[in-house]
Scaffold this motif. Structure first.
Motif, PDB file in Angstrom:
ATOM      1  N   LYS A  94       0.832  -1.205   0.000  1.00 58.99           N
ATOM      2  CA  LYS A  94       0.000   0.000   0.000  1.00 58.99           C
ATOM      3  C   LYS A  94       0.867   1.256   0.000  1.00 58.99           C
ATOM      4  N   LEU A  95       1.985   1.222   0.739  1.00 56.69           N
ATOM      5  CA  LEU A  95       2.894   2.370   0.758  1.00 56.69           C
ATOM      6  C   LEU A  95       3.446   2.652  -0.633  1.00 56.69           C
ATOM      7  N   PHE A  96       3.821   1.592  -1.351  1.00 55.19           N
ATOM      8  CA  PHE A  96       4.320   1.783  -2.718  1.00 55.19           C
ATOM      9  C   PHE A  96       3.220   2.280  -3.638  1.00 55.19           C
ATOM     10  N   ASN A  97       2.015   1.799  -3.446  1.00 53.17           N
ATOM     11  CA  ASN A  97       0.885   2.288  -4.248  1.00 53.17           C
ATOM     12  C   ASN A  97       0.604   3.754  -3.973  1.00 53.17           C
ATOM     13  N   LYS A  98       0.872   4.187  -2.736  1.00 50.96           N
ATOM     14  CA  LYS A  98       0.673   5.594  -2.386  1.00 50.96           C
ATOM     15  C   LYS A  98       1.751   6.491  -2.997  1.00 50.96           C
ATOM     16  N   GLY A  99       2.924   5.889  -3.300  1.00 54.81           N
ATOM     17  CA  GLY A  99       3.941   6.697  -3.977  1.00 54.81           C
ATOM     18  C   GLY A  99       5.350   6.652  -3.437  1.00 54.81           C
ATOM     19  N   ILE A 100       5.624   5.825  -2.393  1.00 54.08           N
ATOM     20  CA  ILE A 100       7.002   5.785  -1.898  1.00 54.08           C
ATOM     21  C   ILE A 100       7.885   5.068  -2.918  1.00 54.08           C
ATOM     22  N   LYS A 101       9.196   5.290  -2.828  1.00 55.32           N
ATOM     23  CA  LYS A 101      10.146   4.671  -3.746  1.00 55.32           C
ATOM     24  C   LYS A 101      11.086   3.697  -3.048  1.00 55.32           C
ATOM     25  N   SER A 102      11.124   3.734  -1.719  1.00 51.80           N
ATOM     26  CA  SER A 102      12.018   2.839  -0.989  1.00 51.80           C
ATOM     27  C   SER A 102      11.406   2.490   0.360  1.00 51.80           C
ATOM     28  N   TYR A 103      11.551   1.204   0.755  1.00 48.42           N
ATOM     29  CA  TYR A 103      11.086   0.779   2.071  1.00 48.42           C
ATOM     30  C   TYR A 103      12.208   0.053   2.795  1.00 48.42           C
ATOM     31  N   LEU A 104      12.470   0.484   4.036  1.00 47.82           N
ATOM     32  CA  LEU A 104      13.439  -0.164   4.911  1.00 47.82           C
ATOM     33  C   LEU A 104      12.766  -0.466   6.239  1.00 47.82           C
ATOM     34  N   ASP A 105      13.179  -1.547   6.889  1.00 55.40           N
ATOM     35  CA  ASP A 105      12.708  -1.832   8.241  1.00 55.40           C
ATOM     36  C   ASP A 105      13.634  -1.157   9.252  1.00 55.40           C
ATOM     37  N   LEU A 122      19.254   6.297  -9.231  1.00 56.36           N
ATOM     38  CA  LEU A 122      19.183   5.670 -10.560  1.00 56.36           C
ATOM     39  C   LEU A 122      17.730   5.495 -11.009  1.00 56.36           C
ATOM     40  N   ASN A 123      16.816   6.158 -10.280  1.00 57.75           N
ATOM     41  CA  ASN A 123      15.378   6.092 -10.582  1.00 57.75           C
ATOM     42  C   ASN A 123      14.818   4.676 -10.454  1.00 57.75           C
ATOM     43  N   GLU A 124      15.401   3.899  -9.539  1.00 54.77           N
ATOM     44  CA  GLU A 124      14.904   2.565  -9.243  1.00 54.77           C
ATOM     45  C   GLU A 124      14.205   2.583  -7.886  1.00 54.77           C
ATOM     46  N   ILE A 125      13.440   1.527  -7.606  1.00 52.34           N
ATOM     47  CA  ILE A 125      12.840   1.390  -6.284  1.00 52.34           C
ATOM     48  C   ILE A 125      13.725   0.482  -5.441  1.00 52.34           C
ATOM     49  N   TYR A 126      13.487   0.462  -4.128  1.00 55.27           N
ATOM     50  CA  TYR A 126      14.296  -0.390  -3.260  1.00 55.27           C
ATOM     51  C   TYR A 126      13.441  -0.935  -2.122  1.00 55.27           C
ATOM     52  N   ILE A 127      13.580  -2.237  -1.861  1.00 59.85           N
ATOM     53  CA  ILE A 127      12.929  -2.886  -0.721  1.00 59.85           C
ATOM     54  C   ILE A 127      14.011  -3.630   0.042  1.00 59.85           C
ATOM     55  N   CYS A 128      14.078  -3.430   1.340  1.00 60.40           N
ATOM     56  CA  CYS A 128      15.129  -4.067   2.128  1.00 60.40           C
ATOM     57  C   CYS A 128      15.001  -5.592   2.094  1.00 60.40           C
ATOM     58  N   ASP A 129      16.109  -6.272   2.336  1.00 61.44           N
ATOM     59  CA  ASP A 129      16.149  -7.727   2.247  1.00 61.44           C
ATOM     60  C   ASP A 129      15.164  -8.395   3.211  1.00 61.44           C
ATOM     61  N   TYR A 130      15.046  -7.835   4.406  1.00 62.71           N
ATOM     62  CA  TYR A 130      14.159  -8.427   5.407  1.00 62.71           C
ATOM     63  C   TYR A 130      12.700  -8.381   4.949  1.00 62.71           C
ATOM     64  N   ALA A 131      12.310  -7.273   4.321  1.00 60.51           N
ATOM     65  CA  ALA A 131      10.938  -7.141   3.819  1.00 60.51           C
ATOM     66  C   ALA A 131      10.720  -8.052   2.609  1.00 60.51           C
ATOM     67  N   VAL A 197       1.151  -5.065 -14.426  1.00 63.18           N
ATOM     68  CA  VAL A 197       1.641  -4.539 -13.151  1.00 63.18           C
ATOM     69  C   VAL A 197       2.119  -3.109 -13.365  1.00 63.18           C
ATOM     70  N   LYS A 198       2.258  -2.372 -12.257  1.00 61.89           N
ATOM     71  CA  LYS A 198       2.578  -0.952 -12.355  1.00 61.89           C
ATOM     72  C   LYS A 198       4.063  -0.642 -12.232  1.00 61.89           C
ATOM     73  N   ASN A 199       4.813  -1.499 -11.544  1.00 64.32           N
ATOM     74  CA  ASN A 199       6.212  -1.172 -11.267  1.00 64.32           C
ATOM     75  C   ASN A 199       7.034  -2.437 -11.042  1.00 64.32           C
ATOM     76  N   SER A 200       8.299  -2.235 -10.638  1.00 64.52           N
ATOM     77  CA  SER A 200       9.208  -3.358 -10.449  1.00 64.52           C
ATOM     78  C   SER A 200       8.763  -4.283  -9.316  1.00 64.52           C
ATOM     79  N   VAL A 201       8.054  -3.740  -8.326  1.00 64.49           N
ATOM     80  CA  VAL A 201       7.535  -4.582  -7.237  1.00 64.49           C
ATOM     81  C   VAL A 201       6.597  -5.645  -7.804  1.00 64.49           C
TER      82      VAL A 201
END
Length: 214
Positions: A94-105, A122-131, A197-201
């Motif tokens: 939901k956070l990515f759908n709202k517009g964030i580009k990176s999530y970390l725990d 580099l205009n990429e998204i990022y999700i931490c390994d734990y997530a 799909v909308k993005n790399s996620v």
């Protein structure tokens, strides 16, 4: 041109320490600290930064949703990083759908934070390994059936899909496959369209569900 970073977090001792540490990296043109909602939106109104870090220390998840939505509606060029409190996969989506580009725990280390910064530059998204691990477990537990698409991916598109899942940027992919960045971007758009799909996620989710990647 170096980006500017705004840190929206508390306590002050922590944010000042993080600011000094990040300043040593020489990646940023400037780092600002905001410890209140009013101060943040005043700064975004007067001089919005390129990067914004929002922490769950200072806002509840529902308030983060609202803030991200409001910020991205007025400042589409701001790349938002959320430091979450081990949120569920559905909340992260939901956070990515709202517009964030990176999530970390909260348990993410400094080097992973810097990886996320490099990805955003580099205009990429990022999700931490734990997530990511939680996301894989969540999808596995759902027991969803394999997706079927009317227009199957070509061999080249499948190759690029795997590289996207490895976290490579368009520039990295172009260099690895000896093709232009424009060609990579064209393939990316076709992959998103075919997979609906909308993005790399979404690409990663498809690849996991269909056992393209482990």
């Amino acid at each position: 041109m170096k980006p500017r970073l705004t840190i929206f977090d508390e306590p002050l001792l922590y944010t000042e320490g993080l600011s000094r540490l990040l300043s040593q990296s020489k990646i940023f043109n400037g780092i600002n600290i905001c410890n209140s909602y009013e101060t943040l939106f005043e700064q975004l109104k007067l001089d919005p930064p390129e990067l914004l870090m929002i922490s769950s220390n200072i806002l509840m998840l529902t308030d983060i949703y609202k803030s991200v939505e409001e910020i991205t509606s007025k400042n589409q060029n701001i790349k938002i990083i959320v430091i979450g409190n081990c949120y569920d996969v559905t909340d992260i989506r939901k956070l990515f759908n709202k517009g964030i580009k990176s999530y970390l725990d909260k348990n993410s280390r400094y080097d992973e934070f810097m990886k996320s910064i490099q990805a955003l530059l580099l205009n990429e998204i990022y999700i931490c390994d734990y997530a990511k691990e939680r996301m894989i477990n969540f999808i596995s537990s759902e027991g969803q059936q394999r997706l079927h698409i009317k227009d199957p991916l070509t061999r080249r598109e499948m190759e690029i899909l795997k590289l996207i899942c490895d976290g490579l940027s368009s520039k990295d992919i172009s260099e690895k496959l000896f093709i232009s960045i424009n060609t990579v971007e064209t393939h990316r758009k076709r992959i998103l369209l075919k997979l609906n799909v909308k993005n790399s996620v979404g690409v990663v989710k498809y690849a996991i569900e269909n056992h393209i990647i482990d």
